[in-house]
Enzyme design. Structure first.
Site, PDB file in Angstrom:
ATOM      1  N   GLY A  28      36.155  39.373  38.770  1.00  0.00           N
ATOM      2  CA  GLY A  28      35.390  40.125  39.760  1.00  0.00           C
ATOM      3  C   GLY A  28      34.161  39.389  40.229  1.00  0.00           C
ATOM      4  N   HIS A  31      33.700  35.816  45.317  1.00  0.00           N
ATOM      5  CA  HIS A  31      33.046  34.967  46.322  1.00  0.00           C
ATOM      6  C   HIS A  31      34.126  34.232  47.097  1.00  0.00           C
ATOM      7  CE1 HIS A  31      33.903  31.778  43.497  1.00  0.00           C
ATOM      8  NE2 HIS A  31      33.202  32.399  42.567  1.00  0.00           N
ATOM      9  N   HIS A  34      37.187  32.792  45.313  1.00  0.00           N
ATOM     10  CA  HIS A  34      38.282  33.721  45.002  1.00  0.00           C
ATOM     11  C   HIS A  34      39.099  34.032  46.258  1.00  0.00           C
ATOM     12  CE1 HIS A  34      35.231  34.956  41.831  1.00  0.00           C
ATOM     13  NE2 HIS A  34      36.296  34.683  41.093  1.00  0.00           N
ATOM     14  N   GLN A  58      36.753  36.062  25.819  1.00  0.00           N
ATOM     15  CA  GLN A  58      36.472  34.667  26.179  1.00  0.00           C
ATOM     16  C   GLN A  58      34.975  34.358  26.208  1.00  0.00           C
ATOM     17  OE1 GLN A  58      38.509  35.236  30.150  1.00  0.00           O
ATOM     18  NE2 GLN A  58      36.948  33.826  30.854  1.00  0.00           N
ATOM     19  N   GLY A 144      41.201  28.348  40.280  1.00  0.00           N
ATOM     20  CA  GLY A 144      40.310  27.365  40.910  1.00  0.00           C
ATOM     21  C   GLY A 144      40.216  26.099  40.076  1.00  0.00           C
ATOM     22  N   GLN A 150      40.433  25.003  32.077  1.00  0.00           N
ATOM     23  CA  GLN A 150      41.160  26.283  32.062  1.00  0.00           C
ATOM     24  C   GLN A 150      42.538  26.114  32.710  1.00  0.00           C
ATOM     25  OE1 GLN A 150      39.502  30.364  32.760  1.00  0.00           O
ATOM     26  NE2 GLN A 150      40.190  30.032  34.858  1.00  0.00           N
ATOM     27  N   VAL A 173      35.798  25.375  45.950  1.00  0.00           N
ATOM     28  CA  VAL A 173      35.093  25.696  47.203  1.00  0.00           C
ATOM     29  C   VAL A 173      33.596  25.515  46.953  1.00  0.00           C
ATOM     30  CG1 VAL A 173      34.667  27.476  48.948  1.00  0.00           C
ATOM     31  CG2 VAL A 173      36.900  27.331  47.831  1.00  0.00           C
ATOM     32  N   SER A 182      30.419  29.961  42.268  1.00  0.00           N
ATOM     33  CA  SER A 182      30.631  30.576  40.962  1.00  0.00           C
ATOM     34  C   SER A 182      29.903  31.908  40.946  1.00  0.00           C
ATOM     35  CB  SER A 182      30.050  29.663  39.872  1.00  0.00           C
ATOM     36  OG  SER A 182      29.886  30.389  38.674  1.00  0.00           O
ATOM     37  N   SER A 183      30.492  32.889  40.269  1.00  0.00           N
ATOM     38  CA  SER A 183      29.813  34.190  40.161  1.00  0.00           C
ATOM     39  C   SER A 183      28.477  34.023  39.438  1.00  0.00           C
ATOM     40  CB  SER A 183      30.695  35.185  39.402  1.00  0.00           C
ATOM     41  OG  SER A 183      31.959  35.261  40.022  1.00  0.00           O
TER      42      SER A 183
HETATM   43  O1  PAF Z   1      38.492  32.144  35.641  1.00  0.00           O
HETATM   44  C1  PAF Z   1      38.322  33.341  35.358  1.00  0.00           C
HETATM   45  O2  PAF Z   1      37.750  34.133  36.132  1.00  0.00           O
HETATM   46  C2  PAF Z   1      38.805  33.857  34.005  1.00  0.00           C
HETATM   47  O3  PAF Z   1      38.664  32.898  33.022  1.00  0.00           O
HETATM   48  C3  PAF Z   1      40.241  34.411  34.049  1.00  0.00           C
HETATM   49  C4  PAF Z   1      41.246  33.331  34.393  1.00  0.00           C
HETATM   50  C5  PAF Z   1      40.332  35.538  35.073  1.00  0.00           C
HETATM   51  C6  PAF Z   1      40.622  34.981  32.675  1.00  0.00           C
HETATM   52  O4  PAF Z   1      39.763  35.997  32.285  1.00  0.00           O
END
Ligand code: PAF
Length: 280
Positions: A28, A31, A34, A58, A144, A150, A173, A182-183
C-alpha cells in the site's frame, strides 16, 4: 473494482474466472512505481489483481512496521482509476491466524546484502508472497527492480517450488532528480529529501566508471562511496558490487552482469537503490 478481505472471497472469484491474471503484491501507500507495475500487468493480462497488506513478518523488531505509512482509501481510488479488477486487502489476523507456524526460507540468495542487515526479512517476504500466490493463483506477478534482492529471492522460490507463474521485474521508477520512488520517501524532511538523490548520483558515477572501462569491483564500490561521502546527511550502511545472479560480492573483475547496490541512512530513514551493469 471489488475489494476482498478474505481468502474465501478470492477463491470464489478465481474459480469463476477464465483467462490470464496479472498480480501486483504491495504494502500500500501507492506511488507511481506501483502504478507502473499495474500498467505492465494490464498490458499483458486479461485481468489484474493487487494486494495491499503491510506484512509484519518481514519487519525486524526495531523496524518501522507500526509507523509504516497506510492510506487504504486513497490507494483504492488510485487502483480504481488505473482499471484494476479486484483488490485483496486482508487483515494481519486473517493472514497469520493463531497457531500459524509455517514459513518459507530461501537460503543462500537471501543471506547477503539486505538479508545480512535485516535478519528474517526475506523469510517474511517469501512466506507472505508464497501465501499470496497460493490464494490469488496469478499467471504473472510483477515486482519493482528497486528491490533487486527481493526479486531474486522470489524468482528462486518460484523456480525451486515449481510454482506455476511467471515473475516479472519492472525497471525502477525515479523522481526527476533520480531518487527511486519508495513509500518510505514520505519519512524524509525537506532537507533530507534534497539529500536523498545522492544514492542515484553514486550509482551513476560507478556506472560511468564501468562504461569508461573500469572492471575492478573494489574501484566501483569506491566510486560509489566517494560520491556518498560528499553528502553530510548520508550515512552508508553498505555499498556492493555483486554478481547479478548469485548476489555474491565480487572480489575480482567479472564478465557477467554486475548488481551495484547500496543502503544508506538519510536521517533515520534507510534508503536502498541499485543498478545493473553489463546486461543486454
Ligand atoms: O515489495 C513489497 O512491497 C513487499 O515486500 C511485498 C512483495 C508486497 C511483500 O510483502
Amino acid at each position: 473494482m471489488q475489494v476482498y478481505t478474505t481468502i474465501a472471497e478470492v477463491r470464489q472469484v478465481q474459480q469463476a474466472h477464465r483467462g490470464t491474471l496479472g498480480f501486483v503484491p504491495t504494502m500500500g501507500f501507492l506511488h507511481e512505481g506501483h502504478l507502473t507495475l499495474v500498467r505492465a500487468a494490464k498490458s499483458e493480462n486479461e485481468r489484474v489483481a493487487v494486494s495491499i497488506f503491510v506484512n509484519p513478518t518481514q519487519f525486524g523488531p526495531q523496524e518501522d512496521f507500526a509507523r509504516y505509512p497506510r492510506a487504504l482509501e486513497r490507494d483504492l481510488n488510485l487502483l480504481r482509476e488505473s482499471g484494476v479488477d479486484w483488490v485483496f486487502a486482508p487483515s494481519v489476523e486473517h493472514m497469520y491466524p493463531d497457531g500459524f507456524q509455517t514459513y518459507v526460507t530461501v537460503e543462500r540468495i537471501s543471506e547477503g546484502l539486505e538479508g545480512a542487515r535485516r535478519p528474517g526479512h526475506f523469510r517474511g517476504v517469501a512466506t507472505v508472497v508464497a501465501k499470496l500466490f497460493n490464494i490469488v493463483q496469478p499467471d504473472r506477478a510483477y515486482f519493482g527492480q528497486k528491490d533487486a534482492q527481493q526479486v531474486a529471492v522470489i524468482r528462486r522460490m518460484v523456480h525451486d517450488l515449481a510454482l506455476p507463474l511467471m515473475v516479472i521485474a519492472v525497471p525502477t521508477v525515479r523522481e526527476p532528480d533520480g531518487l527511486a520512488m519508495s513509500s518510505r520517501n514520505t519519512y524524509l524532511s525537506p532537507e533530507q529529501r534534497a539529500a536523498a538523490p545522492v544514492l542515484y548520483r553514486a550509482l551513476s558515477a560507478a556506472r560511468a566508471r564501468y562504461e569508461g572501462g573500469e572492471r575492478s569491483p573494489e574501484k566501483l564500490r569506491e566510486a560509489m562511496r566517494t560520491v556518498l561521502t560528499t553528502e553530510p546527511l548520508a550515512v552508508v550502511d553498505y555499498v556492493s558490487a555483486a554478481d547479478n545472479e548469485s548476489l555474491v560480492e565480487l572480489d575480482a573483475p567479472s564478465t557477467r552482469p554486475i548488481l551495484l547496490s547500496m543502503a544508506v541512512f538519510v536521517g533515520k530513514t534507510r534508503l536502498i537503490d541499485n543498478l545493473v551493469l553489463g546486461q543486454g
